[in-house]
Design a protein around this motif. Structure first.
Motif, mmCIF file in Angstrom:
data_model
loop_
_atom_site.group_PDB
_atom_site.id
_atom_site.type_symbol
_atom_site.label_atom_id
_atom_site.label_comp_id
_atom_site.label_asym_id
_atom_site.label_seq_id
_atom_site.Cartn_x
_atom_site.Cartn_y
_atom_site.Cartn_z
ATOM 1 N N LEU A 85 -21.048 93.906 93.355
ATOM 2 C CA LEU A 85 -20.194 92.885 92.737
ATOM 3 C C LEU A 85 -19.547 91.995 93.784
ATOM 4 O O LEU A 85 -19.435 90.783 93.606
ATOM 5 N N ILE A 87 -20.600 91.331 96.900
ATOM 6 C CA ILE A 87 -21.526 90.431 97.598
ATOM 7 C C ILE A 87 -21.871 89.237 96.690
ATOM 8 O O ILE A 87 -21.964 88.099 97.162
ATOM 9 N N ALA A 88 -22.017 89.502 95.383
ATOM 10 C CA ALA A 88 -22.213 88.371 94.455
ATOM 11 C C ALA A 88 -20.989 87.448 94.494
ATOM 12 O O ALA A 88 -21.120 86.223 94.435
ATOM 13 N N ALA A 89 -19.798 88.047 94.626
ATOM 14 C CA ALA A 89 -18.563 87.235 94.698
ATOM 15 C C ALA A 89 -18.516 86.421 95.987
ATOM 16 O O ALA A 89 -17.978 85.311 96.000
ATOM 17 N N GLY A 91 -21.079 85.094 97.325
ATOM 18 C CA GLY A 91 -21.903 83.937 96.975
ATOM 19 C C GLY A 91 -21.088 82.876 96.267
ATOM 20 O O GLY A 91 -21.182 81.679 96.565
ATOM 21 N N MET A 92 -20.249 83.329 95.333
ATOM 22 C CA MET A 92 -19.397 82.381 94.600
ATOM 23 C C MET A 92 -18.380 81.737 95.550
ATOM 24 O O MET A 92 -18.118 80.540 95.486
ATOM 25 N N MET A 94 -18.769 81.172 98.661
ATOM 26 C CA MET A 94 -19.479 80.179 99.482
ATOM 27 C C MET A 94 -19.652 78.871 98.707
ATOM 28 O O MET A 94 -19.611 77.784 99.289
ATOM 29 N N GLY A 95 -19.834 79.002 97.394
ATOM 30 C CA GLY A 95 -19.905 77.807 96.548
ATOM 31 C C GLY A 95 -18.596 77.030 96.586
ATOM 32 O O GLY A 95 -18.580 75.801 96.707
ATOM 33 N N PHE A 96 -17.471 77.758 96.525
ATOM 34 C CA PHE A 96 -16.146 77.121 96.613
ATOM 35 C C PHE A 96 -15.960 76.473 97.989
ATOM 36 O O PHE A 96 -15.401 75.385 98.100
ATOM 37 N N TYR A 97 -16.440 77.170 99.016
ATOM 38 C CA TYR A 97 -16.309 76.655 100.390
ATOM 39 C C TYR A 97 -17.060 75.325 100.542
ATOM 40 O O TYR A 97 -16.627 74.451 101.283
ATOM 41 N N ALA A 98 -18.167 75.188 99.810
ATOM 42 C CA ALA A 98 -18.946 73.945 99.897
ATOM 43 C C ALA A 98 -18.195 72.764 99.289
ATOM 44 O O ALA A 98 -18.363 71.636 99.731
ATOM 45 N N VAL A 99 -17.355 73.022 98.295
ATOM 46 C CA VAL A 99 -16.677 71.906 97.605
ATOM 47 C C VAL A 99 -15.202 71.760 97.975
ATOM 48 O O VAL A 99 -14.611 70.713 97.734
ATOM 49 N N GLN A 100 -14.587 72.801 98.540
ATOM 50 C CA GLN A 100 -13.169 72.731 98.911
ATOM 51 C C GLN A 100 -13.026 72.845 100.438
ATOM 52 O O GLN A 100 -13.721 73.660 101.057
ATOM 53 N N PRO A 101 -12.103 72.067 101.029
ATOM 54 C CA PRO A 101 -11.930 72.145 102.494
ATOM 55 C C PRO A 101 -11.149 73.389 102.947
ATOM 56 O O PRO A 101 -10.125 73.298 103.618
ATOM 57 N N ILE A 102 -11.672 74.546 102.549
ATOM 58 C CA ILE A 102 -11.048 75.827 102.920
ATOM 59 C C ILE A 102 -11.430 76.146 104.365
ATOM 60 O O ILE A 102 -12.596 75.940 104.740
#
Lengths: 137, 149
Positions: A85, A87-89, A91-92, A94-102
């Motif tokens: 669970l 490792i799947a999270a 992945g999610m 990383m999706g947030f990292y792509a769109v937010q300047p974290i």
């Protein structure tokens, strides 16, 4: 049902304390680097019930998945479920990292702590929850 | 583990999740996201981080497929959709926590939760429909002569 509730409560207490230690103490300096991305302390406190409900939902869903498909395996199966669970999270995340300047280090430490958190949650749930058949035999 | 079917299920789940993510989060929810522009990267910066988005979806699809393969080795769209729904609840909980700490609107929170529920339930159903574990052993029975033939 009794074991389900016990596993839920134990895992919830751990997640709550871990969340406070990690986000409120250990990663505090990293959060300060991006103040625009976060609510003010007062605002967060006024929305604190969302944190409680969110954590409860995470733990409830975890115990439900464990109880309905992994329960025969005990602690090891709980840890395995937690790792899958989390490792799947990641992945999610990383999706947030792509769109937010974290900050990248927040992604790294958040993911690392997430893996540790879910391993411990899995061990707690796997150690406490036993299916009815396993307890009677 | 039936690796051929596993791989097919993973590719199908990844294709669906990526397409759904684009339609739901980037297109349908674009207006809601633009209400808090400070939270998002600029288009140029997003382009530089696009590989993270693709890799993140690969990781999500791969581990959801692994979870389904372990949870429901016999496969089946229904049981795997149920698992997908439960996994979505885990992420819905995480979204609620994000709402408490980031200045998101309630419209964004609701959109993310509904999106996760739909995305993971359908992805689970796709994986369950495509994946079936290989039988543990195959026994061959020599057929005897049929009566009346």
């Amino acid at each position: 049902m009794k074991r389900f509730i016990l596993a839920f409560i134990a895992a919830y207490i751990f997640i709550f304390l871990w969340g406070w230690l990690l986000n409120g103490v250990l990663l505090k300096d990293i959060y300060v680097q991006t103040p625009n991305l976060w609510r003010s302390q007062d605002e967060m406190m006024s929305l604190f019930h969302w944190i409680i409900i969110g954590q409860a939902l995470i733990v409830f869903a975890f115990v439900m998945i464990y109880a309905s498909g992994f329960a025969a395996g005990g602690v090891i199966a709980g840890i395995r479920l937690g790792v899958l669970l989390e490792i799947a999270a990641i992945g999610m995340r990383m999706g947030f990292y792509a769109v937010q300047p974290i900050p990248g280090n927040l992604l790294f430490y958040g993911s690392l702590s997430g893996v540790i958190e879910m391993i411990i949650v899995g061990a707690i749930v796997g150690g406490i929850y036993k299916p009815a058949a396993a307890r009677t035999s | 583990m039936n690796w051929t079917k596993f791989f097919i299920a993973f590719i199908a789940a990844f294709g669906f999740m990526f397409l759904f993510g684009f339609l739901w989060y980037a297109k349908l929810m674009n207006g809601a996201h633009q209400e808090v522009p400070i939270l998002w990267r600029t288009p140029a910066d997003f382009g530089n981080h696009f590989s993270s988005l693709v890799f993140g979806h690969i990781v999500m699809a791969l581990f959801l497929t692994l979870l389904c393969a372990r949870f429901v080795p016999a496969g089946g769209a229904g049981p795997c959709a149920t698992l997908g729904l439960l996994v979505a609840l885990v992420y819905a909980g995480a979204n609620m926590i994000t709402f408490a700490v980031q200045p998101l609107t309630t419209k964004i929170l609701c959109g993310w939760i509904v999106g996760d529920l739909i995305q993971f339930t359908i992805a689970g159903a796709i994986i369950g429909a495509l994946y079936k574990a290989a039988p543990a052993h195959v026994s061959f029975v020599k057929e005897g002569p049929r009566q009346g033939v």
